[in-house]
Design a protein around this motif. Structure first.
Motif, mmCIF file in Angstrom:
data_model
loop_
_atom_site.group_PDB
_atom_site.id
_atom_site.type_symbol
_atom_site.label_atom_id
_atom_site.label_comp_id
_atom_site.label_asym_id
_atom_site.label_seq_id
_atom_site.Cartn_x
_atom_site.Cartn_y
_atom_site.Cartn_z
ATOM 1 N N VAL A 2 11.868 -11.310 -1.262
ATOM 2 C CA VAL A 2 10.806 -11.699 -0.330
ATOM 3 C C VAL A 2 11.028 -10.944 0.974
ATOM 4 C CG1 VAL A 2 9.766 -13.593 0.972
ATOM 5 C CG2 VAL A 2 10.619 -14.013 -1.322
ATOM 6 N N ILE A 3 9.950 -10.342 1.488
ATOM 7 C CA ILE A 3 10.086 -9.746 2.813
ATOM 8 C C ILE A 3 8.982 -10.268 3.733
ATOM 9 C CG2 ILE A 3 11.057 -7.614 1.767
ATOM 10 C CD1 ILE A 3 8.546 -6.401 3.462
ATOM 11 N N ASP A 4 9.274 -10.302 5.012
ATOM 12 C CA ASP A 4 8.303 -10.744 6.022
ATOM 13 C C ASP A 4 7.785 -9.518 6.746
ATOM 14 O OD1 ASP A 4 8.983 -13.595 5.799
ATOM 15 O OD2 ASP A 4 10.897 -12.978 6.665
ATOM 16 N N THR A 5 6.484 -9.473 6.992
ATOM 17 C CA THR A 5 5.969 -8.412 7.870
ATOM 18 C C THR A 5 5.192 -9.067 9.002
ATOM 19 O OG1 THR A 5 3.845 -8.016 6.738
ATOM 20 C CG2 THR A 5 5.769 -6.820 5.903
ATOM 21 N N TRP A 6 5.141 -8.379 10.119
ATOM 22 C CA TRP A 6 4.563 -8.950 11.340
ATOM 23 C C TRP A 6 3.383 -8.116 11.829
ATOM 24 C CZ3 TRP A 6 6.512 -13.697 12.387
ATOM 25 C CH2 TRP A 6 7.712 -14.022 11.740
ATOM 26 N N GLY A 7 2.872 -7.236 10.971
ATOM 27 C CA GLY A 7 1.700 -6.446 11.330
ATOM 28 C C GLY A 7 1.397 -5.484 10.199
ATOM 29 N N PRO A 8 0.178 -4.902 10.173
ATOM 30 C CA PRO A 8 -0.224 -4.026 9.074
ATOM 31 C C PRO A 8 0.683 -2.812 8.885
ATOM 32 C CG PRO A 8 -1.899 -4.075 10.831
ATOM 33 C CD PRO A 8 -0.917 -5.153 11.131
ATOM 34 N N GLU A 9 1.257 -2.284 9.994
ATOM 35 C CA GLU A 9 2.118 -1.091 9.858
ATOM 36 C C GLU A 9 3.337 -1.418 9.008
ATOM 37 O OE1 GLU A 9 1.691 -2.676 12.866
ATOM 38 O OE2 GLU A 9 -0.190 -1.668 13.339
ATOM 39 N N GLU A 10 3.852 -2.634 9.167
ATOM 40 C CA GLU A 10 5.058 -3.005 8.399
ATOM 41 C C GLU A 10 4.728 -3.174 6.924
ATOM 42 O OE1 GLU A 10 7.487 -6.189 9.968
ATOM 43 O OE2 GLU A 10 7.043 -5.567 12.012
ATOM 44 N N THR A 11 3.566 -3.719 6.637
ATOM 45 C CA THR A 11 3.156 -3.871 5.228
ATOM 46 C C THR A 11 2.921 -2.502 4.608
ATOM 47 O OG1 THR A 11 2.204 -6.041 5.643
ATOM 48 C CG2 THR A 11 1.375 -4.857 3.714
ATOM 49 N N ARG A 12 2.303 -1.625 5.383
ATOM 50 C CA ARG A 12 2.068 -0.255 4.907
ATOM 51 C C ARG A 12 3.396 0.465 4.649
ATOM 52 N NH1 ARG A 12 -2.621 3.072 6.147
ATOM 53 N NH2 ARG A 12 -3.214 1.467 7.625
ATOM 54 N N ALA A 13 4.350 0.272 5.541
ATOM 55 C CA ALA A 13 5.668 0.920 5.385
ATOM 56 C C ALA A 13 6.387 0.381 4.144
ATOM 57 C CB ALA A 13 6.513 0.688 6.640
ATOM 58 N N PHE A 14 6.250 -0.906 3.895
ATOM 59 C CA PHE A 14 6.871 -1.479 2.694
ATOM 60 C C PHE A 14 6.209 -0.911 1.435
ATOM 61 C CE2 PHE A 14 7.224 -4.963 -0.486
ATOM 62 C CZ PHE A 14 8.582 -4.812 -0.717
ATOM 63 N N GLY A 15 4.879 -0.791 1.464
ATOM 64 C CA GLY A 15 4.164 -0.171 0.344
ATOM 65 C C GLY A 15 4.629 1.267 0.128
ATOM 66 N N LYS A 16 4.852 1.982 1.228
ATOM 67 C CA LYS A 16 5.282 3.380 1.128
ATOM 68 C C LYS A 16 6.639 3.481 0.437
ATOM 69 C CE LYS A 16 6.185 7.488 3.885
ATOM 70 N NZ LYS A 16 6.083 8.122 5.195
ATOM 71 N N LYS A 17 7.540 2.578 0.807
ATOM 72 C CA LYS A 17 8.872 2.569 0.190
ATOM 73 C C LYS A 17 8.750 2.308 -1.308
ATOM 74 C CE LYS A 17 13.118 -0.154 0.530
ATOM 75 N NZ LYS A 17 12.776 -1.241 -0.402
ATOM 76 N N MET A 18 7.890 1.372 -1.679
ATOM 77 C CA MET A 18 7.723 1.094 -3.111
ATOM 78 C C MET A 18 7.071 2.274 -3.832
ATOM 79 S SD MET A 18 7.184 -2.903 -3.845
ATOM 80 C CE MET A 18 7.413 -2.517 -5.559
ATOM 81 N N GLY A 19 6.178 2.970 -3.142
ATOM 82 C CA GLY A 19 5.555 4.154 -3.728
ATOM 83 C C GLY A 19 6.572 5.263 -3.957
ATOM 84 N N GLN A 20 7.516 5.380 -3.028
ATOM 85 C CA GLN A 20 8.575 6.403 -3.186
ATOM 86 C C GLN A 20 9.463 6.091 -4.384
ATOM 87 O OE1 GLN A 20 10.084 6.023 0.799
ATOM 88 N NE2 GLN A 20 8.953 7.793 1.554
ATOM 89 N N GLU A 21 9.587 4.800 -4.693
ATOM 90 C CA GLU A 21 10.474 4.374 -5.785
ATOM 91 C C GLU A 21 9.729 4.157 -7.103
ATOM 92 O OE1 GLU A 21 12.124 0.835 -4.079
ATOM 93 O OE2 GLU A 21 13.387 1.953 -2.671
ATOM 94 N N ALA A 22 8.423 4.356 -7.131
ATOM 95 C CA ALA A 22 7.621 4.032 -8.321
ATOM 96 C C ALA A 22 8.031 4.869 -9.524
ATOM 97 C CB ALA A 22 6.143 4.261 -8.009
ATOM 98 N N ARG A 23 7.953 4.234 -10.682
ATOM 99 C CA ARG A 23 8.341 4.908 -11.934
ATOM 100 C C ARG A 23 7.111 5.121 -12.815
ATOM 101 N NH1 ARG A 23 10.710 -0.179 -11.470
ATOM 102 N NH2 ARG A 23 9.587 -1.093 -13.227
ATOM 103 N N PRO A 24 7.136 6.158 -13.671
ATOM 104 C CA PRO A 24 6.024 6.384 -14.594
ATOM 105 C C PRO A 24 5.779 5.137 -15.454
ATOM 106 C CG PRO A 24 7.576 8.221 -14.694
ATOM 107 C CD PRO A 24 8.203 7.170 -13.825
ATOM 108 N N GLY A 25 4.537 4.774 -15.629
ATOM 109 C CA GLY A 25 4.196 3.635 -16.487
ATOM 110 C C GLY A 25 4.282 2.283 -15.795
ATOM 111 N N GLN A 26 4.687 2.288 -14.521
ATOM 112 C CA GLN A 26 4.811 0.993 -13.819
ATOM 113 C C GLN A 26 3.421 0.377 -13.570
ATOM 114 O OE1 GLN A 26 6.906 1.310 -10.044
ATOM 115 N NE2 GLN A 26 7.403 -0.882 -10.044
ATOM 116 N N VAL A 27 3.335 -0.909 -13.782
ATOM 117 C CA VAL A 27 2.099 -1.654 -13.506
ATOM 118 C C VAL A 27 2.422 -2.687 -12.432
ATOM 119 C CG1 VAL A 27 0.342 -3.206 -14.441
ATOM 120 C CG2 VAL A 27 1.187 -1.293 -15.828
ATOM 121 N N ILE A 28 1.733 -2.584 -11.320
ATOM 122 C CA ILE A 28 1.989 -3.473 -10.189
ATOM 123 C C ILE A 28 0.773 -4.362 -9.971
ATOM 124 C CG2 ILE A 28 2.479 -3.597 -7.719
ATOM 125 C CD1 ILE A 28 3.891 -0.911 -7.997
#
Ligand code: ADP
Ligand code: MG
Length: 138
Positions: A2-28
């Motif tokens: 679980v992570i907490d974000t305090w504004g849209p930039e933080e949510t976007r940054a968390f999404g970016k990190k997950m995008g960097q780690e994404a694997r082929p065939g992953q369904v989110i």
């Protein structure tokens, strides 16, 4: 996780990190009420994959494909889906790209067995821009 974000930039940054780690065939699966930040997360995720096109909610098409990143991204928003046979999802879910599905709970019966489930929630007691993001592997 679980992570907490305090504004849209933080949510976007968390999404970016997950995008960097994404694997082929992953369904989110991306769930949470309207306006909670699913599309903001997706925009960060796309950036993390190296996609350089603008990403918005594919409201009229159900699914939008982006091919300019490290892996193909299939961005679904099934909020207005009538019939699940409307979408050709199999090549997306079972190929080498990454599927990101806003409102996935509406198409539960066609989801693959293993998914990454992300739930975003507000908590107004913690402020208007606060979001709790829960990530579960299922
Ligand atoms: P959804 O796709 O879930 O309907 P959007 O991503 O389109 O939601 O919109 C989320 C809205 O909430 C944006 O206007 C954004 O600026 C705002 N917002 C405020 N705080 C946050 C936060 N912590 N994370 C994400 N979005 C936030
Ligand atoms: Mg959206």
């Amino acid at each position: 996780m679980v992570i907490d974000t305090w504004g849209p930039e933080e949510t976007r940054a968390f999404g970016k990190k997950m995008g960097q780690e994404a694997r082929p065939g992953q369904v989110i699966c991306l769930n949470g009420d309207l306006g909670v930040g699913k599309t903001i997360f997706t925009q960060g995720f796309a950036e993390g994959l190296g996609i350089d096109e603008p990403v918005n909610s594919p409201t009229f098409t159900i699914v939008q494909q982006y091919d300019t990143g490290r892996l193909p991204l299939y961005h679904f928003d099934v909020y207005r889906i009538g019939d699940i046979s409307e979408i050709g999802y199999e090549d997306c879910f079972y190929g080498d790209g990454v599927s990101l599905i806003e409102w996935s709970q509406l198409i539960e019966e066609i989801l693959p067995e293993h998914v990454t489930e992300i739930t975003i929630e507000k908590d107004l007691e913690k402020g208007f821009d606060y979001r709790k993001i829960r990530v579960e592997e299922k």
